[in-house]
Design an enzyme around this catalytic site. Structure first.
Site, short mmCIF file in Angstrom:
data_model
loop_
_atom_site.label_atom_id
_atom_site.label_comp_id
_atom_site.label_asym_id
_atom_site.label_seq_id
_atom_site.Cartn_x
_atom_site.Cartn_y
_atom_site.Cartn_z
CG ASP A 176 -1.75 1.18 1.43
OD1 ASP A 176 -1.55 2.17 0.70
OD2 ASP A 176 -2.63 1.14 2.31
CE1 TYR A 211 -3.43 -0.39 12.13
CE2 TYR A 211 -3.70 1.96 11.70
CZ TYR A 211 -4.04 0.64 11.45
OH TYR A 211 -4.98 0.36 10.49
CE LYS A 222 -4.94 -5.60 12.05
NZ LYS A 222 -4.02 -5.98 13.10
P1 13P Z 1 -5.07 -0.34 5.18
O1 13P Z 1 -4.27 -1.29 6.04
O2 13P Z 1 -5.77 -1.05 4.08
O3 13P Z 1 -4.18 0.78 4.72
O4 13P Z 1 -6.21 0.27 6.08
C1 13P Z 1 -5.85 0.99 7.21
C2 13P Z 1 -7.01 1.51 8.00
O5 13P Z 1 -6.76 2.14 9.00
C3 13P Z 1 -8.40 1.26 7.58
O6 13P Z 1 -9.31 1.88 8.44
MG MG Z 2 -5.02 -2.10 2.44
MG MG Z 3 -4.04 2.17 3.34
#
Ligand code: 13P
Ligand code: MG
Ligand code: MG
Ligand code: 13P
Length: 380
Positions: free
Chosen positions: A11, A229, A232
């Site tokens: 990402d 954080y 994900k």
């Molecule tokens: P991603 O891991 O897909 O970037 O999403 C992060 C997030 O905080 C979604 O609410």
């Molecule tokens: Mg993502």
């Molecule tokens: Mg993202």
């Protein structure tokens, strides 16, 4: 002929929050992959996205963990970040690129990697899965169903090549250790581990009868690399199918009843893993940044190249109207879980919230806690 399928994803920025990459990002990556095909580095290169994650699917003859292949993926993600994401001020530009210290391998730097090297059979169908708003452990239930459960995979009972079972390589993501367990003999031990998907994730699967590689999954945990954080670790997965491996239909059937997985809003919630069609544009999240979703791309690996339904375009394996059932089920579960708000188990457990911003909130309350005895005294 030995061929390697490398799926590398990251990402590196998105439009409208964590929704999807800008088309210019995908176009840029597609150009770079085409150049790599022309120089002969790649047999095939395909770029797509699952939610806000860019997925590069590449075939070549250089084996797993090859510096040129990883270098190509790394340079694509870096350049897309610099030339498109940052320029357009996209959300989370460069999100998954946690380090500049590339030295031949993207593992441990942020991008997710799933690679399989094998001798091409007479015909070699593969399915590549990509998920958004979840983590590598999300594959635990589907992989268990596909490679260990005779209730899911008829071939385990019927096909002599599957009948001896499979060897599962399970990664302990906290201790950075790996263990190999053989099913059906060690099935209960396997479940004992992979039932904790935030810690134990399946990284590779081999067919027991001849150690042929059957599946590879990405196992990156960004928060464990970064100590904070960072979204994900939306995972990818490659599975070989048919003729001595689970049939494509057996592989897909593991997704019919959506498992609850970790991720979703702010990476802090449990939600159903919804199987989606990318051709219908369902591979983007919206409700509470979710629910978590998975898409499935089908190819033949033929003479070192990817053969899809038209040129390199993959079969869209969750397009069948059957999957409306699973999507409806997932939507119902998603709405139901949201009625619980920020209460466990809808919200992740205390331990899993460690890398979010919740500890900062709780820290402020610390001085206000007093011993229970003191309270009893004052009440007298
Ligand atoms: P991603 O891991 O897909 O970037 O999403 C992060 C997030 O905080 C979604 O609410
Ligand atoms: Mg993502
Ligand atoms: Mg993202
Ligand atoms: P075919 O006989 O059509 O090849 O199908 C066999 C099979 O594997 C079905 O899943």
């Amino acid at each position: 002929m030995r061929t390697t399928v490398s799926v590398i994803k990251a990402d590196v920025g998105s439009v409208a929050g964590h929704h999807r990459p800008h088309q210019e990002m995908l176009n840029y990556a597609a150009r770079k992959l085409r150049e790599a095909e022309e120089t002969g580095l790649l047999g095939s290169g395909y770029v797509t996205h699952c939610g806000d994650d860019i997925i590069l699917v590449m075939t070549h003859n250089k084996g797993e963990n090859n510096p040129e292949i990883h270098g190509l993926a790394w340079s694509i993600f870096k350049e897309v970040t610099e030339k498109v994401s940052r320029k357009l001020k996209l959300y989370g530009a460069g999100q998954d690129l946690l380090s500049d210290a590339f030295s031949g391998n993207v593992r441990g730097l942020g991008p997710g990697v799933a690679e399989l090297e094998f001798n091409e059979r007479g015909s070699d169908p593969i399915v590549v899965f990509a998920a958004d708003k979840t983590e590598p452990g999300a594959w635990n239930i589907p992989l268990y169903r596909i490679f260990a459960s005779p209730d899911n995979t008829a071939g385990l009972v019927i096909d002599p090549k599957l009948h001896d079972g499979f060897k599962f390589e399970v990664l302990d993501l906290i201790e950075s250790q790996v263990v190999t367990l053989k099913t059906p003999e060690e099935m209960y031990d396997l479940i004992g581990l992979i039932g904790t998907p935030g810690r134990y994730a399946i990284s590779k699967i081999y067919r027991a009868v001849d150690d042929e590689p059957a599946a590879a999954a990405s196992t990156t945990r960004l928060s464990l690399i970064a100590g904070r954080y960072v979204g994900k670790d939306d995972p990818v997965l490659v599975i070989r199918c048919q003729a001595g491996f689970p049939a494509v239909g057996e592989v897909l059937s593991a997704f019919a009843v959506p498992p609850l997985v970790s991720g979703w809003m702010r990476g802090s919630h449990r939600g159903p893993l919804m199987p989606v069609s990318f051709r219908k544009g369902q591979n983007v999240v919206s409700f509470f940044d979710g629910p978590p979703r998975v898409m499935a791309m089908g190819w033949q690996v033929s003479n070192g190249r990817l053969v899809g339904v038209e040129g390199i375009e993959p079969a869209d394996l969750f397009e069948d109207p059957f999957w409306e059932y699973a999507r409806q089920k997932a939507a119902e579960l998603a709405v139901y879980l949201r009625t619980m708000g920020e209460f466990e188990p809808a919200r992740l457990s205390h331990e899993e919230m460690e890398y979010t911003t919740l500890p900062q909130i709780l820290e402020k309350l610390k001085p206000r806690f007093r011993p229970v005895e003191e309270k009893q005294v004052t009440e007298k």
